[in-house]
Design a protein around this motif. Structure first.
Motif, PDB file in Angstrom:
ATOM      1  N   GLY A 111       0.799  -1.217   0.000  1.00  0.00           N
ATOM      2  CA  GLY A 111       0.000   0.000   0.000  1.00  0.00           C
ATOM      3  C   GLY A 111       0.828   1.262   0.000  1.00  0.00           C
ATOM      4  N   THR A 112       2.038   1.212  -0.599  1.00  0.00           N
ATOM      5  CA  THR A 112       2.927   2.378  -0.657  1.00  0.00           C
ATOM      6  C   THR A 112       2.932   2.974  -2.066  1.00  0.00           C
ATOM      7  OG1 THR A 112       4.805   0.902  -1.104  1.00  0.00           O
ATOM      8  CG2 THR A 112       4.389   1.488   1.187  1.00  0.00           C
ATOM      9  N   ALA A 113       3.704   4.041  -2.230  1.00  0.00           N
ATOM     10  CA  ALA A 113       3.755   4.731  -3.521  1.00  0.00           C
ATOM     11  C   ALA A 113       4.546   3.917  -4.540  1.00  0.00           C
ATOM     12  CB  ALA A 113       4.393   6.113  -3.355  1.00  0.00           C
ATOM     13  N   ALA A 114       4.183   4.086  -5.807  1.00  0.00           N
ATOM     14  CA  ALA A 114       4.881   3.395  -6.888  1.00  0.00           C
ATOM     15  C   ALA A 114       6.295   3.948  -7.046  1.00  0.00           C
ATOM     16  CB  ALA A 114       4.111   3.564  -8.199  1.00  0.00           C
ATOM     17  N   PRO A 115       7.236   3.163  -7.572  1.00  0.00           N
ATOM     18  CA  PRO A 115       8.601   3.662  -7.799  1.00  0.00           C
ATOM     19  C   PRO A 115       8.579   4.904  -8.682  1.00  0.00           C
ATOM     20  CG  PRO A 115       8.505   1.282  -8.121  1.00  0.00           C
ATOM     21  CD  PRO A 115       7.097   1.751  -7.973  1.00  0.00           C
ATOM     22  N   PRO A 116       9.331   5.945  -8.341  1.00  0.00           N
ATOM     23  CA  PRO A 116       9.280   7.198  -9.104  1.00  0.00           C
ATOM     24  C   PRO A 116       9.752   7.048 -10.551  1.00  0.00           C
ATOM     25  CG  PRO A 116      11.086   7.217  -7.512  1.00  0.00           C
ATOM     26  CD  PRO A 116      10.259   6.019  -7.207  1.00  0.00           C
ATOM     27  N   GLU A 117      10.589   6.026 -10.819  1.00  0.00           N
ATOM     28  CA  GLU A 117      11.114   5.862 -12.178  1.00  0.00           C
ATOM     29  C   GLU A 117      10.191   5.050 -13.071  1.00  0.00           C
ATOM     30  OE1 GLU A 117      13.040   2.662  -9.562  1.00  0.00           O
ATOM     31  OE2 GLU A 117      12.368   4.746  -9.421  1.00  0.00           O
ATOM     32  N   ALA A 118       9.027   4.642 -12.555  1.00  0.00           N
ATOM     33  CA  ALA A 118       8.133   3.782 -13.335  1.00  0.00           C
ATOM     34  C   ALA A 118       7.686   4.449 -14.629  1.00  0.00           C
ATOM     35  CB  ALA A 118       6.926   3.387 -12.494  1.00  0.00           C
ATOM     36  N   ALA A 119       7.267   5.726 -14.554  1.00  0.00           N
ATOM     37  CA  ALA A 119       6.782   6.423 -15.747  1.00  0.00           C
ATOM     38  C   ALA A 119       7.886   6.580 -16.784  1.00  0.00           C
ATOM     39  CB  ALA A 119       6.219   7.787 -15.351  1.00  0.00           C
ATOM     40  N   GLN A 120       9.100   6.896 -16.324  1.00  0.00           N
ATOM     41  CA  GLN A 120      10.222   7.088 -17.251  1.00  0.00           C
ATOM     42  C   GLN A 120      10.573   5.790 -17.978  1.00  0.00           C
ATOM     43  OE1 GLN A 120      13.760   8.481 -15.318  1.00  0.00           O
ATOM     44  NE2 GLN A 120      15.023   8.354 -17.158  1.00  0.00           N
ATOM     45  N   ILE A 121      10.618   4.673 -17.243  1.00  0.00           N
ATOM     46  CA  ILE A 121      10.945   3.385 -17.869  1.00  0.00           C
ATOM     47  C   ILE A 121       9.834   2.959 -18.825  1.00  0.00           C
ATOM     48  CG2 ILE A 121      11.395   0.949 -17.416  1.00  0.00           C
ATOM     49  CD1 ILE A 121      13.692   2.683 -16.627  1.00  0.00           C
ATOM     50  N   ARG A 122       8.576   3.230 -18.451  1.00  0.00           N
ATOM     51  CA  ARG A 122       7.481   2.857 -19.336  1.00  0.00           C
ATOM     52  C   ARG A 122       7.548   3.637 -20.645  1.00  0.00           C
ATOM     53  NH1 ARG A 122       2.138   4.537 -19.703  1.00  0.00           N
ATOM     54  NH2 ARG A 122       2.292   5.761 -17.803  1.00  0.00           N
ATOM     55  N   LEU A 123       7.894   4.919 -20.572  1.00  0.00           N
ATOM     56  CA  LEU A 123       8.049   5.711 -21.794  1.00  0.00           C
ATOM     57  C   LEU A 123       9.211   5.193 -22.640  1.00  0.00           C
ATOM     58  CD1 LEU A 123       7.475   9.335 -20.418  1.00  0.00           C
ATOM     59  CD2 LEU A 123       5.957   8.021 -21.919  1.00  0.00           C
ATOM     60  N   ALA A 124      10.278   4.763 -21.965  1.00  0.00           N
ATOM     61  CA  ALA A 124      11.420   4.209 -22.698  1.00  0.00           C
ATOM     62  C   ALA A 124      11.025   2.927 -23.429  1.00  0.00           C
ATOM     63  CB  ALA A 124      12.573   3.943 -21.735  1.00  0.00           C
ATOM     64  N   LEU A 125      10.171   2.101 -22.794  1.00  0.00           N
ATOM     65  CA  LEU A 125       9.683   0.888 -23.453  1.00  0.00           C
ATOM     66  C   LEU A 125       8.818   1.237 -24.658  1.00  0.00           C
ATOM     67  CD1 LEU A 125       8.741  -1.263 -20.314  1.00  0.00           C
ATOM     68  CD2 LEU A 125      10.485  -1.848 -21.995  1.00  0.00           C
ATOM     69  N   GLU A 126       7.936   2.215 -24.475  1.00  0.00           N
ATOM     70  CA  GLU A 126       7.035   2.600 -25.555  1.00  0.00           C
ATOM     71  C   GLU A 126       7.778   3.216 -26.731  1.00  0.00           C
ATOM     72  OE1 GLU A 126       4.183   5.101 -23.669  1.00  0.00           O
ATOM     73  OE2 GLU A 126       3.199   3.461 -22.593  1.00  0.00           O
ATOM     74  N   ALA A 127       8.980   3.734 -26.466  1.00  0.00           N
ATOM     75  CA  ALA A 127       9.767   4.322 -27.549  1.00  0.00           C
ATOM     76  C   ALA A 127      10.221   3.271 -28.557  1.00  0.00           C
ATOM     77  CB  ALA A 127      10.979   5.051 -26.974  1.00  0.00           C
ATOM     78  N   PHE A 128      10.253   2.001 -28.132  1.00  0.00           N
ATOM     79  CA  PHE A 128      10.650   0.929 -29.042  1.00  0.00           C
ATOM     80  C   PHE A 128       9.486   0.451 -29.915  1.00  0.00           C
ATOM     81  CE2 PHE A 128      13.949   0.658 -25.800  1.00  0.00           C
ATOM     82  CZ  PHE A 128      15.086   0.481 -26.573  1.00  0.00           C
ATOM     83  N   VAL A 129       8.311   1.007 -29.673  1.00  0.00           N
ATOM     84  CA  VAL A 129       7.135   0.649 -30.465  1.00  0.00           C
ATOM     85  C   VAL A 129       6.751   1.861 -31.304  1.00  0.00           C
ATOM     86  CG1 VAL A 129       4.768  -0.212 -30.401  1.00  0.00           C
ATOM     87  CG2 VAL A 129       6.384  -0.875 -28.618  1.00  0.00           C
ATOM     88  N   HIS A 130       6.610   1.680 -32.600  1.00  0.00           N
ATOM     89  CA  HIS A 130       6.346   2.817 -33.492  1.00  0.00           C
ATOM     90  C   HIS A 130       4.972   3.412 -33.264  1.00  0.00           C
ATOM     91  CE1 HIS A 130      10.057   2.108 -35.543  1.00  0.00           C
ATOM     92  NE2 HIS A 130       9.701   0.876 -35.887  1.00  0.00           N
ATOM     93  N   THR A 131       3.975   2.586 -32.935  1.00  0.00           N
ATOM     94  CA  THR A 131       2.644   3.087 -32.636  1.00  0.00           C
ATOM     95  C   THR A 131       2.456   3.107 -31.140  1.00  0.00           C
ATOM     96  OG1 THR A 131       1.743   0.863 -32.775  1.00  0.00           O
ATOM     97  CG2 THR A 131       1.654   2.212 -34.774  1.00  0.00           C
ATOM     98  N   VAL A 132       1.622   4.053 -30.662  1.00  0.00           N
ATOM     99  CA  VAL A 132       1.400   4.182 -29.230  1.00  0.00           C
ATOM    100  C   VAL A 132       0.618   2.978 -28.735  1.00  0.00           C
ATOM    101  CG1 VAL A 132       0.378   5.590 -27.418  1.00  0.00           C
ATOM    102  CG2 VAL A 132       1.402   6.677 -29.429  1.00  0.00           C
ATOM    103  N   PRO A 133       1.132   2.232 -27.745  1.00  0.00           N
ATOM    104  CA  PRO A 133       0.416   1.056 -27.262  1.00  0.00           C
ATOM    105  C   PRO A 133      -0.878   1.433 -26.565  1.00  0.00           C
ATOM    106  CG  PRO A 133       2.275   1.543 -25.829  1.00  0.00           C
ATOM    107  CD  PRO A 133       2.372   2.479 -26.994  1.00  0.00           C
ATOM    108  N   VAL A 134      -1.866   0.570 -26.684  1.00  0.00           N
ATOM    109  CA  VAL A 134      -3.166   0.806 -26.060  1.00  0.00           C
ATOM    110  C   VAL A 134      -3.154   0.203 -24.666  1.00  0.00           C
ATOM    111  CG1 VAL A 134      -5.640   0.410 -26.249  1.00  0.00           C
ATOM    112  CG2 VAL A 134      -4.273   0.753 -28.309  1.00  0.00           C
ATOM    113  N   THR A 135      -3.523   0.969 -23.665  1.00  0.00           N
ATOM    114  CA  THR A 135      -3.551   0.447 -22.302  1.00  0.00           C
ATOM    115  C   THR A 135      -4.810  -0.365 -22.081  1.00  0.00           C
ATOM    116  OG1 THR A 135      -4.708   2.368 -21.442  1.00  0.00           O
ATOM    117  CG2 THR A 135      -2.312   2.499 -21.524  1.00  0.00           C
ATOM    118  N   THR A 136      -4.785  -1.156 -21.035  1.00  0.00           N
ATOM    119  CA  THR A 136      -5.926  -2.040 -20.760  1.00  0.00           C
ATOM    120  C   THR A 136      -7.162  -1.268 -20.337  1.00  0.00           C
ATOM    121  OG1 THR A 136      -5.116  -2.278 -18.525  1.00  0.00           O
ATOM    122  CG2 THR A 136      -4.478  -3.965 -20.082  1.00  0.00           C
TER     123      THR A 136
END
Length: 679
Positions: A111-136
């Motif tokens: 029940g604690t806060a998410a890691p602060p680097e989560a958003a940055q790493i997720r954007l880095a992953l999405e950069a390897f995909v040419h189209t913007v991935p659709v979230t659930t």
């Protein structure tokens, strides 16, 4: 209709445990992928691990975990399809993403806060995909390129689908990621009448119309984490599918009044379960069979006690023997349930070795053997830190740099080997390397400069090597982020001894070093030797016992700095008078009329003076700290067959410290207190 109570705490805890296993598989798969970038089988294994976490987290409404895993899954899907090549840049994002995902799971659990680097790493992953991935959580359909095909996906859940915590809407949302959902039909023909309806059973099936570019094999991956609970069929259609009248609107799953944070907090409450153990049905079945045998033996005893005569006495003795046999087997079966494989500890080491080798500039290969060796669950977590430190030492101190290894005629890649196996009722864990070994002269020189030993002292190689276990001792040339401060090996030794184990080493200059941990299978039961000292009975762990004998008066002598020693085959062994240590007045004082029990702990031999040896047996260990307080030189207590309490000697504590007379003021009072607590 009665209210259904769903144990969300239990389901969540099961998810968190499974997520940790999937994360370990994910991490180890990524390390394999670095050595074999084109191995699609490894990619598929990693994809399944990510997909399992994504599907289960969506069921519990863990949005952050689901969104991040979806980004990971999208990149892995491109790798699997061949539209993205594995590269150094991708590897530099993948491994940190595992750390972030582990942090997200931990945050959801606590029940604690998410890691602060989560958003940055997720954007880095999405950069390897040419189209913007659709979230659930998105309700917008994926843009479908020309050349897409229309398929019908028939989803046929089994009756226990819902009761096992699965969510059919999660399947629908995953299919939506593969294209455009053009129709969603529900087949309710199998739903029984209301008066016989079991609300925990799944009676619905679904017919999903999907326009997609994905292959059947890729669509089938959606069902990877529910393949044992759900059948499916994929049919390609020539005519485009039209939207049907009956549609399912994807909606967030509401797990009930218990939130994830509440469930995590309830796990911290004293009344909540401390942990869980997965037990195979085979073990449970054998346990149930054994319980039934004990019930039969008990009935035989009751029946025999009601009759009189020799025949009844014979039947009673046979029933008691049967009960004794089954009770011993029951003990073994219950202990086997507590046993878990060491794979859970060993699985964390490959990533650590990879990162450390990269940091210090060495080439290292980790070889793990015997990860299936089982040990008591209570000991597994306490082994993590000692093993991590030993492996770090092997990489940083033991192995040479690649150029130095080549000069010595060795392969530039060093080997760190971890081996686990059972031996004589104990678990042995060896951590070895093929590095430079320990320099005995260098260790001796450092020990003299630190004042640990005088230059005139005559020491064996083994005694000199033992200095590395002293606090503050290090032979590192400089202090680094990894090591060099002399903090660690003494802590490792203390942690191993706290588990009632021992730590030893063997080394050869130029060939490598091996550290050996010897641990008991469990801390709950100890094989021991019962001895009598005055009116009291003590138990000496059999693991430490070497021999027992009655000395002659000539063998006992006093030595400066030590009260008494025993001359035994050319060596002098310090003698410990247990009656003085335990303040027992009625014991035998003359060693030639008593017995000496020779024990060993971490290379140190001691001669325990006792009145008599009663015999060996297995003893159930009761904690003194829980029921009374921590007592020097005692590792616990046990209850004997006659109901009396016997103290269990802590041999390692005796070896570490010089015993003083009267260290325990009144063992009789302590035994009485322990007996009352046990009652």
């Amino acid at each position: 209709m009665s209210e259904i109570n769903i144990d969300m705490d239990g389901l969540l805890e099961m998810f968190f445990e499974e997520a940790e296993e999937h994360l370990t598989a994910f991490e180890n798969g990524l390390l394999e992928l670095e050595d074999a970038p084109g191995n699609l089988e490894v990619v598929a294994r990693i994809f399944r691990a990510a997909h399992s976490i994504k599907g289960a987290s969506g069921t519990f409404g863990l949005t952050e975990v689901t969104r991040f895993t979806h980004a990971l899954e999208t990149v892995l899907d491109r790798l699997r399809a061949g539209s993205l090549a594995y590269s150094r840049e991708l590897a530099q994002v993948f491994l940190p993403s595992v750390d972030v995902l582990r942090g997200l799971v931990r945050a959801a659990r606590e029940g604690t806060a998410a890691p602060p680097e989560a958003a940055q790493i997720r954007l880095a992953l999405e950069a390897f995909v040419h189209t913007v991935p659709v979230t659930t959580t998105s309700t917008e359909p994926v843009a479908v390129k020309s050349g897409a095909r229309d398929v019908i996906v028939r989803v046929l859940p089994k009756l226990e689908f819902m009761s096992r915590g699965m969510d059919p809407l999660a399947i629908l949302r995953d299919l939506a990621d593969f294209g455009e959902i053009v129709s969603r039909d529900v087949d309710a023909t199998s739903v029984p009448e209301l008066d016989v309806l079991d609300p925990e059973q799944m009676h619905l099936s679904f017919r999903i119309g999907l326009r997609t570019e994905k292959t059947d094999a890729e669509i089938a991956e959606v069902f990877a984490f529910v393949d044992d609970l759900c059948a499916f069929k994929i049919e390609e259609v020539a005519v485009p599918v039209r939207a049907a009248a009956t549609e399912i609107e994807p909606a967030p799953v509401e797990p009930g009044p218990v939130t994830v944070k509440d469930a995590a907090n309830s796990a911290k409450n004293p009344g909540a379960p401390a942990g869980t153990i997965r037990v195979s049905t085979e073990k449970v079945d054998k346990l149930l069979d054994l319980v039934s045998e004990i019930v039969i033996a008990q009935a035989m005893i009751v029946d025999a006690t009601r009759d009189r005569g020799n025949e009844a006495e014979t039947r009673l003795n046979e029933a008691l023997l049967s009960l004794d046999r089954h009770t011993r087997e029951l003990q073994e079966r219950v202990m086997s349930i507590r046993m878990v494989p060491l794979a859970s500890v060993f699985g964390r080491l490959p990533r650590m070795v990879r990162d450390l080798a990269s940091a210090v500039g060495k080439k290292v290969r980790l070889v793990v053997e015997g990860e299936g060796t089982e040990i008591d669950k209570s000991m597994v977590e306490q082994l993590s830190d000692p093993l991590t430190h030993l492996v770090r030492n092997a990489v940083d101190h033991g192995l040479e740099f690649p150029e130095d290894r080549i000069k010595k005629g060795k392969p530039e890649e060093g080997i760190v080997r971890i081996r686990a196996f059972h031996q004589g009722g104990n678990v042995i864990i060896e951590v070895s390397d093929d590095g430079k070994g320990l320099d005995t002269a260098q260790i001796r020189d450092k020990a003299e400069r630190l004042g640990f030993v005088s230059p005139e002292a005559v020491l064996t190689s083994e005694q000199i090597h033992d200095f590395i276990f002293h606090a503050g001792f290090s032979t590192a040339a400089k202090v680094t982020d990894v090591s060099g401060r002399g903090v660690g090996m003494d802590v490792v030794k203390r942690n191993v001894e706290a588990l009632k184990g021992s730590l030893s080493l063997s080394t050869q200059l130029g060939s490598g070093t091996a550290m050996r941990l010897r641990l008991p299978l469990t801390l709950a039961i100890v094989d021991g030797l019962a001895v009598r000292v005055g009116r009291q009975t003590f138990v000496v762990p059999l693991l430490s016992v070497l021999e027992s004998f009655r000395p002659s008066p000539a063998q006992v002598r006093g030595v400066l700095g030590t009260s008494e020693v025993i001359d035994m085959r050319g060596t002098s062994v310090p003698m410990v008078r247990l009656h003085e240590l335990m303040s027992e007045p009625d014991a035998e004082r003359d060693p030639s009329r008593a017995l000496l029990c020779i024990v060993e702990a971490n290379g140190t031999n001691l001669a325990l003076l006792v009145d008599d040896v009663i015999g060996q047996a297995q003893f159930v260990v009761k904690s003194l700290e829980v029921n009374y307080r921590k007592v020097n030189y005692l590792m616990g207590a046990t209850i004997l067959g006659d109901g009396r309490v016997a103290m269990i000697i802590d041999v390692q504590s005796l070896a570490r410290n010089t015993p003083r007379a009267g260290a325990i003021t009144d063992v009789s009072a302590l035994a009485s207190h322990s007996a009352s607590e046990a009652a």
